[in-house]
Design an enzyme around this catalytic site. Structure first.
Site, PDB file in Angstrom:
ATOM      1  N   ASP A 145       8.981  -7.398  13.686  1.00  0.00           N
ATOM      2  CA  ASP A 145       7.661  -7.248  13.529  1.00  0.00           C
ATOM      3  C   ASP A 145       6.707  -6.996  14.506  1.00  0.00           C
ATOM      4  OD1 ASP A 145       8.437  -8.831  11.163  1.00  0.00           O
ATOM      5  OD2 ASP A 145       7.852 -10.642  11.829  1.00  0.00           O
ATOM      6  N   MET A 191       7.255  -5.447   5.614  1.00  0.00           N
ATOM      7  CA  MET A 191       7.355  -6.764   6.265  1.00  0.00           C
ATOM      8  C   MET A 191       6.689  -6.766   7.447  1.00  0.00           C
ATOM      9  SD  MET A 191      11.295  -7.967   6.177  1.00  0.00           S
ATOM     10  CE  MET A 191      12.000  -9.097   4.921  1.00  0.00           C
ATOM     11  N   GLY A 192       6.692  -7.899   8.127  1.00  0.00           N
ATOM     12  CA  GLY A 192       5.704  -8.173   9.539  1.00  0.00           C
ATOM     13  C   GLY A 192       4.695  -9.399   9.488  1.00  0.00           C
ATOM     14  N   ARG A 193       4.840 -10.133   8.540  1.00  0.00           N
ATOM     15  CA  ARG A 193       4.240 -11.208   8.388  1.00  0.00           C
ATOM     16  C   ARG A 193       2.723 -11.042   8.518  1.00  0.00           C
ATOM     17  NH1 ARG A 193       8.238 -14.992  10.949  1.00  0.00           N
ATOM     18  NH2 ARG A 193       9.252 -15.396   9.299  1.00  0.00           N
ATOM     19  N   LEU A 303      16.145  -4.362   3.800  1.00  0.00           N
ATOM     20  CA  LEU A 303      16.565  -2.865   4.115  1.00  0.00           C
ATOM     21  C   LEU A 303      16.103  -2.522   5.578  1.00  0.00           C
ATOM     22  CD1 LEU A 303      16.621  -1.300   0.551  1.00  0.00           C
ATOM     23  CD2 LEU A 303      18.674  -1.912   1.931  1.00  0.00           C
ATOM     24  N   GLN A 304      14.789  -2.875   5.374  1.00  0.00           N
ATOM     25  CA  GLN A 304      13.900  -2.242   6.888  1.00  0.00           C
ATOM     26  C   GLN A 304      14.455  -2.977   8.073  1.00  0.00           C
ATOM     27  OE1 GLN A 304       9.502  -3.635   6.127  1.00  0.00           O
ATOM     28  NE2 GLN A 304      10.631  -4.784   4.693  1.00  0.00           N
ATOM     29  N   ARG A 305      15.206  -3.845   8.147  1.00  0.00           N
ATOM     30  CA  ARG A 305      15.602  -4.697   9.268  1.00  0.00           C
ATOM     31  C   ARG A 305      16.936  -4.238   9.363  1.00  0.00           C
ATOM     32  NH1 ARG A 305      14.105 -10.728   7.454  1.00  0.00           N
ATOM     33  NH2 ARG A 305      16.296 -11.293   6.460  1.00  0.00           N
TER      34      ARG A 305
HETATM   35  O1  F6P Z   1      10.593 -12.314  11.421  1.00  0.00           O
HETATM   36  C1  F6P Z   1      11.126 -11.000  10.699  1.00  0.00           C
HETATM   37  C2  F6P Z   1      10.904 -11.019   9.357  1.00  0.00           C
HETATM   38  O2  F6P Z   1      11.614  -9.785   8.812  1.00  0.00           O
HETATM   39  C3  F6P Z   1       9.425 -10.998   8.762  1.00  0.00           C
HETATM   40  O3  F6P Z   1       8.875  -9.652   8.645  1.00  0.00           O
HETATM   41  C4  F6P Z   1       9.559 -11.562   7.454  1.00  0.00           C
HETATM   42  O4  F6P Z   1       8.190 -12.138   7.001  1.00  0.00           O
HETATM   43  C5  F6P Z   1      10.621 -12.623   7.615  1.00  0.00           C
HETATM   44  O5  F6P Z   1      11.304 -12.050   8.683  1.00  0.00           O
HETATM   45  C6  F6P Z   1      11.427 -12.529   6.318  1.00  0.00           C
HETATM   46  O6  F6P Z   1      12.397 -13.485   6.679  1.00  0.00           O
HETATM   47  P1  F6P Z   1      13.377 -14.167   5.389  1.00  0.00           P
HETATM   48  O7  F6P Z   1      14.423 -12.976   5.066  1.00  0.00           O
HETATM   49  O8  F6P Z   1      13.980 -15.266   6.144  1.00  0.00           O
HETATM   50  O9  F6P Z   1      12.598 -14.338   4.293  1.00  0.00           O
END
Ligand code: F6P
Length: 415
Positions: A145, A191-193, A303-305
């Protein structure tokens, strides 16, 4: 009181493509500085409280294992989203943690994580000082993020940004292939909240041979459905094929996430974060019904992480660097701090490790500055591009076996 020079390291929060490179940096530096044992807690502080840990020398044997670990996505040791209670709420929890640390003769406790995970370092280092424990507690930054304060950027962000930019290019190619004389809208969800760093990174898809996304919506600004619809309709008068990037965290004026309009975001984690998904699907359905054209939603999701096959070399190297820097800092007497990445120079890009008090970092969110978003609130500026571009540079070749990337995985038989 610790008598042996032992270290314990844990991984916490959402995984990334390079969190294991930080683990490799901790392990290698601990060996070089003459520490005795390096333990890894399984599933962070949550597993630690159940006395779940491994001696990492049973898992990492050779130079090749270190190299493989650097290229392995997700959390090698397992991760958790666990919030420690306040000290006054549950002194027993802290007594238990410190009795395990004493039993293992731990001198240094290192936690690799994001802003929520730094809360753990903050609480444990505070407790140790007040109760006269000698262990040192250090944080290593991690999160796709990129929302951690005081660090120029976070390990994990560059690789996720690289995957997102490359995939956006591929999505645009695909959409253009089928858009002869027909309107076609693709919405990409990133993603990124509450931070738009990753969504903004879709801009990097704009290259010599690719137009890039047409619109980019970050969560830093309120999302207005009517304004969005008008902008899309007007753009469709000029071009038939639109690719729009939206953050999973875009919110309406009344505070609801857009994904909540379709019933998403029901699950809430220990830190009170809603699970965000379905923003792109909601908007694609909405526009499809409103305009009557073909729409498609693409959610990069996990996938992005975890796309370590296209990780940024800069990111892997910096993740390794901050892991090592935390060991060095603790060995030199620091505690209650998090290592940061300082951008030393822009051209050529150069970075070095720095360090800050974790109290200034835990539970804070660093958002994209308003000046890095255009006036209309639907794209990012050149400053944003200049900031992100160096972070996606370079690559490490994955070790390929039978046509697929090889990973290092925990072997519990060796424990
Ligand atoms: O904190 C990183 C993050 O990848 C956020 O971007 C995303 O909202 C969240 O984790 C998703 O987490 P989870 O896979 O636990 O739902």
């Amino acid at each position: 009181m610790s008598t042996k020079r032992n270290i314990i390291v844990g991984q916490s929060g959402g995984p990334t493509s390079v969190i294991n490179s930080s683990l490799a940096g901790v392990y290698k530096t601990a060996q070089e500085r003459g520490f005795n044992k390096v333990y890894g807690m399984l599933h962070g502080i949550e597993g630690f409280l159940d006395e779940q840990y491994v001696d990492l020398s049973t898992q990492i044997h050779t130079y090749m294992d270190i190299e493989l670990l650097k290229r392995t996505p997700s959390a090698f040791l397992g991760s958790c989203r666990c919030k420690l209670p306040e000290i006054y709420e549950s002194p027993d929890t802290y007594e238990k943690i410190f009795s395990i640390l004493d039993k293992l003769e731990i001198e240094v406790f290192i936690y690799i994580g994001g802003n929520d995970s730094m809360d753990t370092i903050k609480k444990l280092s505070d407790y140790a000082i007040v109760h006269g424990h000698s262990q040192k507690f250090l944080g290593v930054p991690k999160t796709i993020d990129n929302d951690l304060a005081l660090t120029d950027h976070t390990p994990g962000f560059g690789s996720a940004a690289k995957y997102i930019a490359a995939s956006t290019k591929e999505i645009i190619r695909d959409a253009l292939g089928l858009s002869y004389n027909k309107e076609n809208i693709t919405i990409i969800e990133v993603m990124g909240r509450n931070a738009g760093w990753l969504t903004g990174a879709t801009v990097l898809a704009r290259t010599e041979e690719c137009v890039g996304p047409d619109l980019i919506y970050l969560p830093e600004l309120t999302f207005d459905m009517d304004k969005f619809t008008d902008t899309v309709m007007n753009l469709l008068k000029k071009k038939k094929n639109l690719v729009i990037a939206v953050s999973e965290g875009i919110k309406l004026e009344d505070g609801r996430y857009v994904c909540e309009l379709s019933g998403g975001a029901d699950y809430v984690d220990a830190f009170g974060h809603k699970q965000l998904q379905g923003t792109a699907a909601y908007l694609a359905n909405y526009l499809g019904a409103k305009i009557g054209c073909k729409t498609r939603a693409v959610e990069f999701s996990t996938l992005q992480r975890s796309a370590s096959h296209i990780a940024s070399r800069t990111d892997i190297d910096e993740a390794f660097m901050v892991g090592g820097a935390a060991v060095k800092a603790a060995d030199e007497g620091d505690t209650g701090k998090m290592v940061v990445i300082d951008r030393v120079s822009d051209d050529p890009y150069m970075a070095a490790a720095g360090i800050y008090d974790v109290h200034r970092i835990a539970n804070n969110e660093k958002l994209v500055p308003r000046e890095w978003i255009n006036k209309e609130g639907n794209f990012v500026t050149q400053e944003f591009i200049d900031y992100v571009k160096p972070l996606i540079q370079g690559s490490y070749h994955p070790f390929m076996v039978n046509g697929l990337p090889q990973h290092l995985v925990l072997n519990m038989n060796n424990k």
